[in-house]
Scaffold this active site. Structure first.
Site, PDB file in Angstrom:
ATOM      1  N   SER A 234     -21.060 -38.487  15.245  1.00 12.57           N
ATOM      2  CA  SER A 234     -21.861 -38.127  16.422  1.00 12.57           C
ATOM      3  C   SER A 234     -21.478 -36.785  17.042  1.00 12.57           C
ATOM      4  CB  SER A 234     -21.744 -39.228  17.480  1.00 12.57           C
ATOM      5  OG  SER A 234     -20.407 -39.373  17.911  1.00 12.57           O
TER       6      SER A 234
ATOM      7  N   LYS B  81     -21.910 -43.755  26.431  1.00 12.48           N
ATOM      8  CA  LYS B  81     -21.802 -42.297  26.483  1.00 12.48           C
ATOM      9  C   LYS B  81     -22.432 -41.744  27.763  1.00 12.48           C
ATOM     10  CE  LYS B  81     -21.672 -41.769  21.461  1.00 12.48           C
ATOM     11  NZ  LYS B  81     -22.365 -41.290  20.246  1.00 12.48           N
TER      12      LYS B  81
ATOM     13  N   GLY C 273     -20.030 -55.869  22.455  1.00 12.22           N
ATOM     14  CA  GLY C 273     -19.774 -54.830  23.436  1.00 12.22           C
ATOM     15  C   GLY C 273     -18.286 -54.634  23.604  1.00 12.22           C
ATOM     16  N   PRO C 274     -17.872 -53.722  24.457  1.00  8.54           N
ATOM     17  CA  PRO C 274     -16.443 -53.417  24.633  1.00  8.54           C
ATOM     18  C   PRO C 274     -15.698 -54.594  25.254  1.00  8.54           C
ATOM     19  CG  PRO C 274     -17.780 -52.264  26.258  1.00  8.54           C
ATOM     20  CD  PRO C 274     -18.737 -52.867  25.289  1.00  8.54           C
ATOM     21  N   PRO C 275     -14.368 -54.573  25.167  1.00  2.00           N
ATOM     22  CA  PRO C 275     -13.580 -55.680  25.732  1.00  2.00           C
ATOM     23  C   PRO C 275     -13.677 -55.728  27.253  1.00  2.00           C
ATOM     24  CG  PRO C 275     -12.268 -54.383  24.182  1.00  2.00           C
ATOM     25  CD  PRO C 275     -13.519 -53.604  24.450  1.00  2.00           C
ATOM     26  N   GLY C 276     -13.544 -56.931  27.789  1.00  2.00           N
ATOM     27  CA  GLY C 276     -13.441 -57.098  29.229  1.00  2.00           C
ATOM     28  C   GLY C 276     -14.741 -57.084  29.999  1.00  2.00           C
ATOM     29  N   VAL C 277     -15.885 -57.152  29.303  1.00  2.00           N
ATOM     30  CA  VAL C 277     -17.162 -57.116  30.023  1.00  2.00           C
ATOM     31  C   VAL C 277     -17.694 -58.519  30.316  1.00  2.00           C
ATOM     32  CG1 VAL C 277     -17.792 -54.858  29.142  1.00  2.00           C
ATOM     33  CG2 VAL C 277     -18.449 -56.887  27.855  1.00  2.00           C
ATOM     34  N   GLY C 278     -16.972 -59.569  29.893  1.00  2.00           N
ATOM     35  CA  GLY C 278     -17.376 -60.925  30.252  1.00  2.00           C
ATOM     36  C   GLY C 278     -18.170 -61.658  29.204  1.00  2.00           C
TER      37      GLY C 278
END
Length: 827
Positions: free
Chosen positions: A711, A754, A385-390
C-alpha cells in the site's frame, strides 16, 4: 386345617453354632416319651434345619409364640413335635407348608442371650409323622403318629461297618475345612446311629435332601445316601482346595487388583455407596428419559448391554462407561426458546457495546427472520478486526439479547485435528472434541458458540489439519450431521449460532473463509473511546476496585489525554488497563492520607498518576523538505501514518538503497516506483542522466518496526518524484495505494483504520484509489468528517495533485554532478 392366626408371631427358628452342637445320647430310645394319636402335642416348625433321632441341638427362638412353647415344654417336661417348613419364606405355615415327617423331642433347657434372643437346647428321640394341625391356640399343636425305623444292623455286619467307616472318614475330611468343631465332635462319636444323624444335620445340603434321608426306613439306606452325598461334597471341596492352591501360586497383579476391588466394592456396599449394578440401572433410567433418535437410542442400548457383560475391573468397562456418560451429558434436540423481541434485543446490544452497527444489524436481521418463519438455520459469522474492539465480548451480548446459552472455545495454537473431531475410543484417554464437549457444557443444542482467534489455528501439522476439520462444523449444508470420532454418531449443529473472531483474515484458509459471513469490526475514533470509557470502562473499574461509592469521575479532556498519549491501539484494552492503573494510584493515595480524593480527574491528575507519556502521536511534519511524503499503513493495533524519506547523494549512480526494516513486498514497491519515475522522467522534467551520477536512498523511519505490504506504492513514487524534482509536496496530505509497472493505482485494505490515523495526525486530504470509493461509501459519515478524499487511477493523477510547482528552499543542483558528454569536451 386353618392357618396360624397370630400376626407377627410366626416362628423364626434358626440354628446356631452351625448346627454343630450334638452329643451321643445313650439309651435315648428307652427314654423316648410316649405319644398318642388322640392327644394334641405342641408343634414347633423350624426353618433351614431338620431334627434327626438320637441327636441334641440348640435352636434360636426368635418370636413370642415359639418362646412360650419352649418355656412351657421345658417347665412341664412335655414332649413336642419338631418339623421343618417346606418354604422358609412362608410366615404363617399351615399343614400344607410343613414336612409331615419330623421328630418327637424334649426341650432340655432355655437360655437367654445378652443380645436379647433365646436359645433352646432340644433333644430328638424317635421319628414321627404329623397327621393333623390345630392353629387355634397361642402356638401350633397337632396330632402325630409314631413312624418307627427298621432295627439297627448288628455290629457283626461287615458291609455296614465298612460303609459307616467310609462315611465317617469322608465326612470328617469335608467338615474339617468348613466346620472344624463339627469335624472334631464327629471324630469322638462312637454310636453309629448318632454319628449318621449328626452327619445328616451338619452336611452342606438342603432340607429337600434331608427329608429324603429322614424318611429312609433303615439306617443302612440313610448311610448309603449320605455316603454318595458326602463323596460328591468331598470332590467339590478337594477341587476348591486345588483351585485355591493353584490360584495362590499363579496370582498376578491383575488378579490381586481384582480381589482388592471386590473388597472395595464390599466396603462401598457396607457404607451405602453406589455399586456398579446401581450405576447401570441409573444409566438406563436416564437413557429412557432422553429425547434422541432411534439410531442414538440403539447405540446407547448396545453400550449398556456391553457394560452388563464386562467386569467393572476391566479397562474397557471404564471406556464404555465414560462413553455412556458422554451420550447422556449431551443436549440432544434440547433447545432454549429465543427471545424474538427486536426492541429488547437492540436495547441489550446497545447497552453492552458502543458502535458496531453492522454486527447489531445482522443479529436483528436474523431475529426478524426467526420471528417470521419460526425456524431458520443460524448464521455463521466471522467478526474480524484489530484486538480490543470487543469482538469476543459481543458474543456474550448476542447470547444475552437472544436469551441463548453462551459457550466459547479458543482456537489459538490448536495443532491437532482431534481437538475438533475428537479421538477414536480405541485410544487410551480418548475424549470427544471441543465442539461436542462445549455443547455438553452449554446444555442446549442452540447456544451462541464463539470460535475465538480462528485465524491463529495451526494448519497442516503432523497431527492433521485442524482448520480443515472446521470446514464441516462451519458449513450449513453439512453441520446438521457433524460426526465426532469419539461419539461416532451424527450430531446436529445447524441450530448453533457460530461466531468466529479473527484479527487478520488473510491467514484463514480460503475454503474456511468462504463458509463464513465476514463482518468487519474496525477500530474506534477518539470520540468513541471517550464514550466507551464513560459508559463502560470507568463504572466497571470503579466497581472492581470498590471505589464506586466515592463519586469519582473522569473529565473528557483527561480521557482524551489517556487515549492520545498513553495508548496506541484501535481497541480499548490498553485504555482499560490505564484507567485501572489510574484508579489504583488514587486508591493508594487515599489509603495513605485517608483524605477523600477529588471527584473529577483532570489532565494534571493523569500526568501525576500515570507519569510521562509513553507515546507521541505522529503529527504531520510539513512540506519544507523534498522527498518526505506521508503514507498510511494498517497494523494489528489499528491505522498509523508513516513517512517515506528519499535522499540523493553523488556517486556512481544506478544504486538504490532501502532501509527501515522493509519486507520483500515493500522493497518491490520501491523498485516499481523508481522504474516508473525513470520511464516517465521526461514527463516530470527530470534529466535522465541524473540516475547515472546520483545514488538514491529510500528510508522509512522507526527501523526497529518491521514494515511490509504494497500500500505504500504511490507514497514511494511521490517521494522519489519530489526528491528528484525538488518540488514541494502539498500540505496536510497523505496517501495509500499499490502501483503497477505501468503506473496504475490498485485498491488496498484497512481503509477505516487508515482514515482514523490520518485524522489523528491532522491530515486534511487523502489520495486513494478510485476502486476504494465503494469502501469509503460504506463508512459512517462521522468517520469521514474533516477529511477530503481524492480518487486517483494512476501515478500521474497522484503526482499532479500531490506535487506543487513551488520548489523547496535551497534546492539541490543535480546538473553540477553531471559530467559533459565527449563531444562537448572536444570543443
Amino acid at each position: 386345617m386353618k392357618d396360624f392366626p397370630f400376626d407377627d408371631l410366626i416362628d423364626d427358628i434358626n440354628n446356631v453354632s452351625s448346627m454343630s452342637f450334638i452329643t451321643n445320647i445313650e439309651g435315648n430310645k428307652q427314654d423316648a416319651p410316649a405319644v398318642s394319636t388322640d392327644e394334641l402335642i405342641p408343634v414347633l416348625p423350624v426353618r433351614s434345619i431338620m431334627m434327626f433321632p438320637a441327636s441334641v441341638m440348640p435352636i434360636t427362638i426368635g418370636r413370642r409364640p415359639s418362646l412360650e412353647l419352649v418355656n412351657e415344654a421345658a417347665q412341664q417336661h412335655t414332649p413336642i413335635f419338631m418339623c421343618s417348613q417346606i418354604d422358609d419364606h412362608v410366615e404363617k405355615p399351615g399343614l400344607e407348608d410343613l414336612y409331615h415327617t419330623g421328630c418327637i423331642a424334649k426341650v432340655l433347657r432355655v437360655i437367654s442371650i445378652p443380645d436379647g434372643s433365646n436359645v433352646a437346647v432340644v433333644q430328638g428321640y424317635n421319628r414321627a409323622r404329623l397327621i393333623d394341625l390345630d392353629t387355634k391356640g397361642s402356638y401350633l399343636k397337632g396330632r402325630v403318629e409314631n413312624y418307627p425305623e427298621d432295627p439297627i444292623p448288628s455290629n457283626n455286619d461287615s458291609q455296614f461297618n465298612a460303609m459307616f467307616e467310609a462315611l465317617k472318614e469322608t465326612s470328617i475330611k469335608c467338615l474339617r475345612s468348613e466346620n472344624p468343631s463339627a469335624a472334631l465332635a464327629l471324630s469322638n462319636i462312637t454310636d453309629k446311629e448318632t454319628a449318621i444323624n449328626f452327619i445328616a444335620i451338619n452336611a452342606n445340603i438342603t432340607n429337600k435332601e434331608r427329608i429324603i434321608l429322614l424318611e429312609a426306613n433303615n439306617l443302612v439306606d440313610r448311610a448309603s445316601k449320605l455316603l454318595t452325598i458326602m463323596q460328591t461334597e468331598y470332590q467339590f471341596v478337594a477341587l476348591k482346595r486345588d483351585i485355591k492352591t493353584r490360584t495362590k501360586e499363579t496370582l498376578n497383579k491383575q488378579q490381586r487388583d481384582y480381589f482388592l476391588r471386590q473388597e472395595i466394592q464390599s466396603i462401598q456396599q457396607e457404607l451405602g455407596e453406589t455399586s456398579f449394578e446401581d450405576e447401570l440401572i441409573e444409566l438406563r433410567l436416564k437413557g429412557n428419559k432422553m429425547n434422541w433418535s432411534a439410531d442414538t437410542a440403539e447405540a446407547f442400548k448396545k453400550t449398556l448391554d456391553k457394560l452388563c457383560h464386562l467386569s467393572p475391573q476391566a479397562p474397557e468397562y471404564q471406556t464404555e462407561y465414560q462413553y455412556a456418560l458422554t451420550m447422556l451429558s449431551l443436549p440432544w434436540k434440547k433447545c432454549t426458546k429465543d427471545n424474538l423481541n427486536l426492541t429488547n434485543a437492540e436495547k441489550v446490544l446497545n447497552k453492552d457495546h458502543y458502535g458496531m452497527e453492522k454486527v447489531k444489524e445482522r443479529i436483528l436481521e436474523h431475529l426478524a427472520v426467526l420471528k417470521m418463519r419460526g425456524d431458520f438455520k443460524s448464521p455463521i459469522i466471522c467478526l474480524y478486526g484489530p484486538p480490543g474492539v470487543g469482538k469476543t465480548s459481543l458474543g456474550k451480548s448476542i447470547a444475552k439479547a437472544m436469551k441463548r446459552n453462551y459457550v466459547r472455545v479458543s482456537l489459538g495454537g490448536i495443532h491437532d485435528e482431534s481437538e475438533i473431531r475428537g479421538h477414536r475410543r480405541t485410544y487410551i484417554g480418548a475424549m470427544p472434541g471441543r465442539i461436542i464437549k462445549s455443547l455438553a457444557k452449554a446444555e442446549s443444542s442452540n447456544p451462541v458458540f464463539i470460535l475465538d482467534e480462528i485465524d491463529k489455528i495451526t494448519q497442516q501439522t503432523v497431527n492433521g489439519d485442524p482448520s480443515s476439520a472446521l470446514l464441516e462444523v462451519l458449513d450449513p449444508e453439512q453441520n446438521e450431521t457433524f460426526h465426532d470420532n469419539y461419539l461416532d454418531l451424527d450430531y446436529d449443529l445447524s441450530k448453533v449460532m457460530f461466531i468466529a473472531t479473527a484479527n487478520n483474515i488473510s491467514s484463514i484458509p480460503a475454503p474456511l473463509l468462504d463458509r463464513m459471513e465476514l463482518i468487519e469490526v474496525s477500530g474506534y475514533l477518539t470520540e468513541e473511546k471517550v464514550e466507551i470509557a464513560k459508559r463502560h470502562l470507568m463504572p466497571k473499574n470503579l466497581e472492581n476496585l470498590g471505589m464506586d461509592n466515592l463519586g469519582i469521575k473522569i473529565s473528557k479532556s483527561a480521557t482524551e489525554k489517556i487515549i492520545e498519549d498513553y495508548t496506541r491501539e484501535s481497541g480499548v484494552r490498553t485504555l482499560d488497563k490505564q484507567i485501572n492503573k489510574l484508579l489504583r494510584k488514587i486508591a493508594l493515595e487515599y489509603a495513605r492520607t485517608e483524605q477523600t480524593p477529588d471527584h473529577d480527574i483532570s489532565v494534571e491528575d493523569v500526568k501525576k498518576y500515570l507519569g510521562p507519556e509513553p507515546y507521541n502521536r505522529d503529527k504531520y511534519q510539513g512540506n519544507n523538505y523534498a522527498g518526505v511524503v506521508t503514507g498510511l499503513a494498517w497494523t494489528a493495533v489499528g491505522g498509523e501514518i508513516l513517512f517515506i524519506e528519499t535522499s540523493l547523494s553523488k556517486g556512481k549512480g544506478n544504486k538504490l538503497t532501502l532501509t527501515g526494516n522493509l519486507g520483500d513486498v515493500m522493497k518491490e514497491s520501491a523498485i516499481l516506483a523508481l522504474e516508473y519515475i525513470k520511464a516517465h522522467s521526461d514527463m516530470l522534467g527530470i534529466n535522465s542522466e541524473i540516475f547515472d551520477y546520483w545514488n538514491i536512498h529510500i528510508h522509512v523511519p522507526e527501523g526497529a518496526t518491521p514494515k511490509d505490504g504494497p500500500s505504500a506504492g504511490i507514497t514511494i513514487a511521490t517521494s522519489l518524484a519530489s526528491a528528484l524534482t525538488q518540488r514541494k509536496v502539498r500540505k496536510n496530505i497523505a496517501m495509500t495505494g499499490e502501483i503497477t509497472l505501468r503506473g496504475k493505482v490498485l485498491p488496498v485494505g484497512g481503509i477505516k483504520e487508515k482514515i482514523l490515523a490520518a485524522k489523528r495526525a491532522g491530515i486534511k486530504d487523502i489520495l486513494i484509489c478510485q476502486d476504494n470509493k465503494k469502501d469509503i461509501e460504506q463508512i459512517p459519515e462521522k468517520y469521514l468528517k474533516g477529511v477530503t478524499f481524492h480518487y486517483v487511477e494512476n501515478v500521474k493523477d497522484v503526482l499532479d495533485f500531490a506535487l506543487l510547482e513551488e520548489k523547496i528552499d535551497s534546492p539541490v543542483d543535480f546538473e553540477s554532478a553531471i559530467e559533459p558528454k565527449d563531444s562537448e569536451k572536444s570543443k
